[in-house]
Design a protein around this motif. Structure first.
Motif, PDB file in Angstrom:
ATOM      1  N   UNK A 104     -39.127  -3.470 -33.285  1.00 17.00           N
ATOM      2  CA  UNK A 104     -39.344  -2.981 -34.650  1.00 17.00           C
ATOM      3  C   UNK A 104     -38.373  -1.854 -35.000  1.00 17.00           C
ATOM      4  N   UNK A 105     -38.107  -0.944 -34.067  1.00 13.29           N
ATOM      5  CA  UNK A 105     -37.169   0.147 -34.324  1.00 13.29           C
ATOM      6  C   UNK A 105     -35.757  -0.376 -34.554  1.00 13.29           C
ATOM      7  N   UNK A 106     -35.340  -1.309 -33.723  1.00  7.00           N
ATOM      8  CA  UNK A 106     -33.994  -1.867 -33.875  1.00  7.00           C
ATOM      9  C   UNK A 106     -33.893  -2.635 -35.189  1.00  7.00           C
ATOM     10  N   UNK A 107     -34.934  -3.373 -35.524  1.00  7.19           N
ATOM     11  CA  UNK A 107     -34.956  -4.093 -36.805  1.00  7.19           C
ATOM     12  C   UNK A 107     -34.862  -3.117 -37.965  1.00  7.19           C
ATOM     13  N   UNK A 108     -35.605  -2.022 -37.883  1.00  9.55           N
ATOM     14  CA  UNK A 108     -35.581  -1.004 -38.939  1.00  9.55           C
ATOM     15  C   UNK A 108     -34.182  -0.409 -39.098  1.00  9.55           C
ATOM     16  N   UNK A 109     -33.546  -0.075 -37.990  1.00 10.80           N
ATOM     17  CA  UNK A 109     -32.210   0.514 -38.045  1.00 10.80           C
ATOM     18  C   UNK A 109     -31.174  -0.486 -38.530  1.00 10.80           C
ATOM     19  N   UNK A 110     -31.253  -1.717 -38.059  1.00 11.54           N
ATOM     20  CA  UNK A 110     -30.295  -2.736 -38.506  1.00 11.54           C
ATOM     21  C   UNK A 110     -30.453  -2.980 -40.004  1.00 11.54           C
ATOM     22  N   UNK A 111     -31.692  -3.012 -40.477  1.00 18.00           N
ATOM     23  CA  UNK A 111     -31.929  -3.206 -41.907  1.00 18.00           C
ATOM     24  C   UNK A 111     -31.321  -2.057 -42.707  1.00 18.00           C
ATOM     25  N   UNK A 112     -31.559  -0.835 -42.245  1.00 20.86           N
ATOM     26  CA  UNK A 112     -31.044   0.346 -42.946  1.00 20.86           C
ATOM     27  C   UNK A 112     -29.522   0.368 -42.966  1.00 20.86           C
ATOM     28  N   UNK A 161     -32.228 -10.369 -50.102  1.00 17.01           N
ATOM     29  CA  UNK A 161     -33.558  -9.796 -50.355  1.00 17.01           C
ATOM     30  C   UNK A 161     -34.626 -10.479 -49.515  1.00 17.01           C
ATOM     31  N   UNK A 162     -34.510 -11.790 -49.355  1.00 16.40           N
ATOM     32  CA  UNK A 162     -35.479 -12.509 -48.514  1.00 16.40           C
ATOM     33  C   UNK A 162     -35.368 -12.062 -47.061  1.00 16.40           C
ATOM     34  N   UNK A 163     -34.140 -11.898 -46.583  1.00 19.17           N
ATOM     35  CA  UNK A 163     -33.940 -11.400 -45.221  1.00 19.17           C
ATOM     36  C   UNK A 163     -34.539  -9.997 -45.095  1.00 19.17           C
ATOM     37  N   UNK A 182     -37.545  -8.835 -42.598  1.00 21.15           N
ATOM     38  CA  UNK A 182     -37.398  -7.691 -41.696  1.00 21.15           C
ATOM     39  C   UNK A 182     -38.498  -6.664 -41.950  1.00 21.15           C
ATOM     40  N   UNK A 183     -38.828  -6.453 -43.208  1.00 21.95           N
ATOM     41  CA  UNK A 183     -39.897  -5.522 -43.565  1.00 21.95           C
ATOM     42  C   UNK A 183     -41.231  -5.981 -42.979  1.00 21.95           C
ATOM     43  N   UNK A 184     -41.518  -7.280 -43.071  1.00 19.96           N
ATOM     44  CA  UNK A 184     -42.746  -7.823 -42.469  1.00 19.96           C
ATOM     45  C   UNK A 184     -42.767  -7.583 -40.964  1.00 19.96           C
ATOM     46  N   UNK A 185     -41.634  -7.808 -40.320  1.00 20.67           N
ATOM     47  CA  UNK A 185     -41.556  -7.603 -38.874  1.00 20.67           C
ATOM     48  C   UNK A 185     -41.801  -6.144 -38.510  1.00 20.67           C
ATOM     49  N   UNK A 186     -41.238  -5.240 -39.285  1.00 19.48           N
ATOM     50  CA  UNK A 186     -41.380  -3.808 -39.014  1.00 19.48           C
ATOM     51  C   UNK A 186     -42.827  -3.362 -39.179  1.00 19.48           C
ATOM     52  N   UNK A 187     -43.501  -3.893 -40.191  1.00 22.47           N
ATOM     53  CA  UNK A 187     -44.865  -3.458 -40.503  1.00 22.47           C
ATOM     54  C   UNK A 187     -45.946  -4.212 -39.733  1.00 22.47           C
ATOM     55  N   UNK A 188     -45.577  -5.280 -39.071  1.00 24.88           N
ATOM     56  CA  UNK A 188     -46.583  -6.144 -38.448  1.00 24.88           C
ATOM     57  C   UNK A 188     -46.894  -5.727 -37.016  1.00 24.88           C
ATOM     58  N   UNK A 225     -47.612  -7.441 -33.142  1.00 21.25           N
ATOM     59  CA  UNK A 225     -46.969  -8.524 -32.402  1.00 21.25           C
ATOM     60  C   UNK A 225     -47.608  -9.885 -32.664  1.00 21.25           C
ATOM     61  N   UNK A 226     -48.904  -9.979 -32.585  1.00 18.99           N
ATOM     62  CA  UNK A 226     -49.582 -11.270 -32.689  1.00 18.99           C
ATOM     63  C   UNK A 226     -49.468 -11.858 -34.087  1.00 18.99           C
ATOM     64  N   UNK A 227     -49.534 -11.012 -35.099  1.00 21.81           N
ATOM     65  CA  UNK A 227     -49.439 -11.493 -36.471  1.00 21.81           C
ATOM     66  C   UNK A 227     -48.088 -12.137 -36.719  1.00 21.81           C
ATOM     67  N   UNK A 228     -47.005 -11.463 -36.323  1.00 21.27           N
ATOM     68  CA  UNK A 228     -45.668 -11.977 -36.583  1.00 21.27           C
ATOM     69  C   UNK A 228     -45.411 -13.259 -35.807  1.00 21.27           C
ATOM     70  N   UNK A 229     -45.814 -13.308 -34.552  1.00 21.84           N
ATOM     71  CA  UNK A 229     -45.612 -14.513 -33.749  1.00 21.84           C
ATOM     72  C   UNK A 229     -46.329 -15.692 -34.398  1.00 21.84           C
ATOM     73  N   UNK A 230     -47.535 -15.459 -34.896  1.00 20.13           N
ATOM     74  CA  UNK A 230     -48.279 -16.517 -35.581  1.00 20.13           C
ATOM     75  C   UNK A 230     -47.558 -17.001 -36.827  1.00 20.13           C
ATOM     76  N   UNK A 231     -47.029 -16.077 -37.615  1.00 20.34           N
ATOM     77  CA  UNK A 231     -46.303 -16.444 -38.842  1.00 20.34           C
ATOM     78  C   UNK A 231     -45.045 -17.247 -38.522  1.00 20.34           C
ATOM     79  N   UNK A 232     -44.300 -16.797 -37.534  1.00 25.13           N
ATOM     80  CA  UNK A 232     -43.074 -17.505 -37.156  1.00 25.13           C
ATOM     81  C   UNK A 232     -43.415 -18.907 -36.632  1.00 25.13           C
ATOM     82  N   UNK A 233     -44.451 -19.001 -35.832  1.00 24.51           N
ATOM     83  CA  UNK A 233     -44.872 -20.302 -35.321  1.00 24.51           C
ATOM     84  C   UNK A 233     -45.228 -21.235 -36.461  1.00 24.51           C
TER      85      UNK A 233
END
Length: 168
Positions: A94-102, A141-143, A147-153, A155-163
């Motif tokens: 999540x931290x790396x995603x946040x920094x890459x997004x920024x 914007x979709x990307x 990324x925002x969903x990943x940062x705020x989620x 672990x289990x929620x995001x894995x379920x969504x991706x699946x």
């Protein structure tokens, strides 16, 4: 394979992979070393283990702290600075995603918005250009939203969504 050999292979390979993601190889190696270490390490220990200069070690340790994935630790009775990496892999993602997004996505969104603001927008060519910038903006914007969903989620929620997305 012995532990020391596995750690060395991990550190070297992680550094190589990181360059494919646009991250400095030495920065990734310093981070991998701290992740694999059972204790906080001093700058001298990082330098010795990776065979890098003090300046290189300091620069990369500071950059990792700026990313929020390495922290400074005080060791009682020691004057040296010690560093450790957060070992929660989900937090790290999540931290790396946040920094890459920024650093990468948000500037693109701003840049594309500026490019659409052209004065002589009456021609067909101008309209096609604006449409192209809008299309790029929509994808970006979709990307950003993903990324925002990943940062705020969690672990289990995001894995379920991706699946679920992959099943479709």
């Amino acid at each position: 394979m012995k532990l020391a050999e596995a750690k060395e292979q991990y550190i070297q390979t992680w550094g190589t992979f990181a360059t494919n993601w646009g991250i400095n190889r030495t920065m990734a190696q310093v981070h991998a070393l701290l992740l694999a270490s059972g204790k906080a390490l001093s700058t001298d220990e990082v330098m010795e283990e990776l065979q890098i200069s003090r300046g290189n070690a300091n620069t990369n340790l500071r950059a990792l702290m700026d990313w929020g994935i390495v922290k400074k630790e005080l060791v009682k009775g020691e004057r040296k600075e010690y560093f450790s990496a957060d070992k929660d892999v989900w937090f790290l993602f999540k931290q790396i995603t946040k920094e890459r997004r920024k650093r990468e996505i948000e500037p693109i969104i701003t840049f594309l918005a500026e490019l659409k603001e052209i004065e002589d927008n009456d021609s067909e060519e101008a309209q096609e250009f604006i449409k192209l910038m809008n299309d790029f903006g929509n994808v970006t914007s979709k990307i950003n939203n993903i990324m925002d969903l990943a940062i705020k989620s969690d672990e289990h929620w995001l894995v379920g969504k991706i699946t679920n997305l992959l099943k479709k």
